[in-house]
Scaffold this motif. Structure first.
Motif, PDB file in Angstrom:
ATOM      1  N   ASP A  10      60.316  70.018  12.786  1.00 18.25           N
ATOM      2  CA  ASP A  10      61.133  70.884  12.639  1.00 18.25           C
ATOM      3  C   ASP A  10      60.370  72.259  12.617  1.00 18.25           C
ATOM      4  N   GLY A  11      60.095  73.049  13.209  1.00 12.17           N
ATOM      5  CA  GLY A  11      59.299  74.385  12.960  1.00 12.17           C
ATOM      6  C   GLY A  11      59.761  75.231  11.879  1.00 12.17           C
ATOM      7  N   GLN A  12      61.055  75.189  12.047  1.00  9.99           N
ATOM      8  CA  GLN A  12      61.672  76.474  10.928  1.00  9.99           C
ATOM      9  C   GLN A  12      61.475  75.679   9.426  1.00  9.99           C
ATOM     10  N   THR A  13      61.670  74.594   9.294  1.00  6.80           N
ATOM     11  CA  THR A  13      61.560  73.931   8.149  1.00  6.80           C
ATOM     12  C   THR A  13      60.095  73.905   7.574  1.00  6.80           C
ATOM     13  N   GLU A  14      59.216  73.535   8.638  1.00 11.00           N
ATOM     14  CA  GLU A  14      57.544  73.705   8.383  1.00 11.00           C
ATOM     15  C   GLU A  14      57.350  75.030   7.919  1.00 11.00           C
ATOM     16  N   ARG A  15      57.696  75.956   8.510  1.00 13.32           N
ATOM     17  CA  ARG A  15      57.427  77.544   7.965  1.00 13.32           C
ATOM     18  C   ARG A  15      58.167  77.705   6.645  1.00 13.32           C
ATOM     19  N   LEU A  16      59.195  77.504   6.323  1.00 13.19           N
ATOM     20  CA  LEU A  16      59.819  77.591   5.064  1.00 13.19           C
ATOM     21  C   LEU A  16      58.864  76.812   3.887  1.00 13.19           C
ATOM     22  N   ASN A  17      58.657  75.515   4.079  1.00 15.59           N
ATOM     23  CA  ASN A  17      57.609  74.763   3.424  1.00 15.59           C
ATOM     24  C   ASN A  17      56.397  75.533   3.042  1.00 15.59           C
ATOM     25  N   GLN A  18      55.732  75.987   4.182  1.00 13.89           N
ATOM     26  CA  GLN A  18      54.564  76.819   3.974  1.00 13.89           C
ATOM     27  C   GLN A  18      54.812  78.081   2.992  1.00 13.89           C
ATOM     28  N   CYS A  19      55.678  78.768   3.242  1.00 13.29           N
ATOM     29  CA  CYS A  19      55.953  80.052   2.220  1.00 13.29           C
ATOM     30  C   CYS A  19      56.078  79.568   0.920  1.00 13.29           C
ATOM     31  N   LEU A  20      56.994  78.641   0.601  1.00 10.89           N
ATOM     32  CA  LEU A  20      57.275  78.069  -0.491  1.00 10.89           C
ATOM     33  C   LEU A  20      55.982  77.600  -1.264  1.00 10.89           C
ATOM     34  N   GLU A  21      55.293  76.864  -0.538  1.00 12.86           N
ATOM     35  CA  GLU A  21      53.970  76.397  -0.914  1.00 12.86           C
ATOM     36  C   GLU A  21      53.034  77.380  -1.502  1.00 12.86           C
ATOM     37  N   ALA A  22      52.838  78.422  -0.510  1.00 14.15           N
ATOM     38  CA  ALA A  22      51.786  79.697  -0.941  1.00 14.15           C
ATOM     39  C   ALA A  22      52.545  80.242  -2.069  1.00 14.15           C
ATOM     40  N   TYR A  23      53.750  80.484  -2.239  1.00 16.96           N
ATOM     41  CA  TYR A  23      54.158  81.019  -3.337  1.00 16.96           C
ATOM     42  C   TYR A  23      53.919  80.384  -4.784  1.00 16.96           C
ATOM     43  N   LEU A  24      54.437  79.054  -4.679  1.00 25.41           N
ATOM     44  CA  LEU A  24      54.064  77.980  -5.800  1.00 25.41           C
ATOM     45  C   LEU A  24      52.617  78.246  -6.233  1.00 25.41           C
ATOM     46  N   ARG A  25      51.864  78.022  -5.320  1.00 24.30           N
ATOM     47  CA  ARG A  25      50.527  77.887  -5.497  1.00 24.30           C
ATOM     48  C   ARG A  25      49.785  79.280  -6.152  1.00 24.30           C
ATOM     49  N   CYS A  26      50.451  80.398  -5.901  1.00 21.92           N
ATOM     50  CA  CYS A  26      50.068  81.408  -6.791  1.00 21.92           C
ATOM     51  C   CYS A  26      50.382  81.872  -8.093  1.00 21.92           C
ATOM     52  N   THR A  27      51.649  81.224  -8.255  1.00 21.69           N
ATOM     53  CA  THR A  27      52.305  81.535  -9.542  1.00 21.69           C
ATOM     54  C   THR A  27      52.121  80.324 -10.598  1.00 21.69           C
ATOM     55  N   VAL A  28      51.847  79.045 -10.139  1.00 17.20           N
ATOM     56  CA  VAL A  28      51.564  77.868 -11.167  1.00 17.20           C
ATOM     57  C   VAL A  28      49.859  77.661 -11.260  1.00 17.20           C
ATOM     58  N   TYR A  29      49.142  78.519 -10.930  1.00 18.34           N
ATOM     59  CA  TYR A  29      47.802  78.240 -10.889  1.00 18.34           C
ATOM     60  C   TYR A  29      47.491  77.891 -12.275  1.00 18.34           C
ATOM     61  N   SER A  30      47.673  78.711 -13.233  1.00 20.30           N
ATOM     62  CA  SER A  30      47.269  78.203 -14.721  1.00 20.30           C
ATOM     63  C   SER A  30      48.149  77.106 -15.299  1.00 20.30           C
ATOM     64  N   CYS A  31      49.350  76.814 -14.856  1.00 15.31           N
ATOM     65  CA  CYS A  31      49.984  75.541 -15.590  1.00 15.31           C
ATOM     66  C   CYS A  31      50.749  74.822 -14.315  1.00 15.31           C
ATOM     67  N   PRO A  32      49.963  74.005 -13.480  1.00 17.07           N
ATOM     68  CA  PRO A  32      50.292  73.407 -12.319  1.00 17.07           C
ATOM     69  C   PRO A  32      51.350  72.137 -12.702  1.00 17.07           C
ATOM     70  N   THR A  33      51.598  71.926 -14.014  1.00 19.80           N
ATOM     71  CA  THR A  33      52.474  70.746 -14.182  1.00 19.80           C
ATOM     72  C   THR A  33      53.805  71.188 -14.352  1.00 19.80           C
ATOM     73  N   GLN A  34      54.027  72.674 -14.341  1.00 18.91           N
ATOM     74  CA  GLN A  34      55.270  73.385 -14.426  1.00 18.91           C
ATOM     75  C   GLN A  34      55.827  74.001 -13.362  1.00 18.91           C
ATOM     76  N   TRP A  35      55.497  73.580 -12.333  1.00 20.11           N
ATOM     77  CA  TRP A  35      55.884  74.104 -11.139  1.00 20.11           C
ATOM     78  C   TRP A  35      57.493  74.256 -10.736  1.00 20.11           C
ATOM     79  N   SER A  36      58.005  73.257 -11.345  1.00 19.08           N
ATOM     80  CA  SER A  36      59.441  73.224 -11.076  1.00 19.08           C
ATOM     81  C   SER A  36      60.257  74.205 -11.759  1.00 19.08           C
ATOM     82  N   GLN A  37      59.751  74.781 -12.853  1.00 16.41           N
ATOM     83  CA  GLN A  37      60.246  75.957 -13.418  1.00 16.41           C
ATOM     84  C   GLN A  37      60.421  77.375 -12.445  1.00 16.41           C
ATOM     85  N   TRP A  38      59.500  77.224 -11.646  1.00 16.18           N
ATOM     86  CA  TRP A  38      59.272  78.383 -10.718  1.00 16.18           C
ATOM     87  C   TRP A  38      60.006  78.310  -9.383  1.00 16.18           C
ATOM     88  N   LEU A  39      60.896  77.315  -9.074  1.00 12.61           N
ATOM     89  CA  LEU A  39      61.426  77.160  -7.943  1.00 12.61           C
ATOM     90  C   LEU A  39      62.637  78.083  -7.557  1.00 12.61           C
TER      91      LEU A  39
END
Length: 87
Positions: A10-39
């Motif tokens: 599903d292309g739309q779901t794939e694109r959403l997952n890419q956006c969320l992954e990019a955002y989370l990658r940028c925000t949780v760089y210093s504390c990767p174990t706390q990614w769920s707090q940023w959802l």
């Protein structure tokens, strides 16, 4: 047709997952174990960003009004010039 539980078909779901992954990658760089707090912030950011296919934000499409950012409804005036420009 796509089958259940296979978002890669599903292309739309794939694109959403890419956006969320990019955002989370940028925000949780210093504390990767706390990614769920940023959802919730990631969801808000995605839902309030303009989508060319919709011509609006997903939030506007769903609720028929613009989102109030950060829970603020009346920003009023500020005596600090830089803050006033930002508002």
């Amino acid at each position: 047709m796509s089958s259940s539980y296979h978002p890669q078909t599903d292309g739309q779901t794939e694109r959403l997952n890419q956006c969320l992954e990019a955002y989370l990658r940028c925000t949780v760089y210093s504390c990767p174990t706390q990614w769920s707090q940023w959802l919730s912030q990631a969801q808000f950011g995605y839902n309030t960003s303009f989508h060319s296919a919709l011509g609006k934000t997903p939030y506007e499409v769903l609720f028929a009004r613009k989102a109030s950012h950060f829970g603020l409804t009346d920003l009023g005036q500020s005596t600090v010039p830089d803050i006033q420009v930002w508002l």
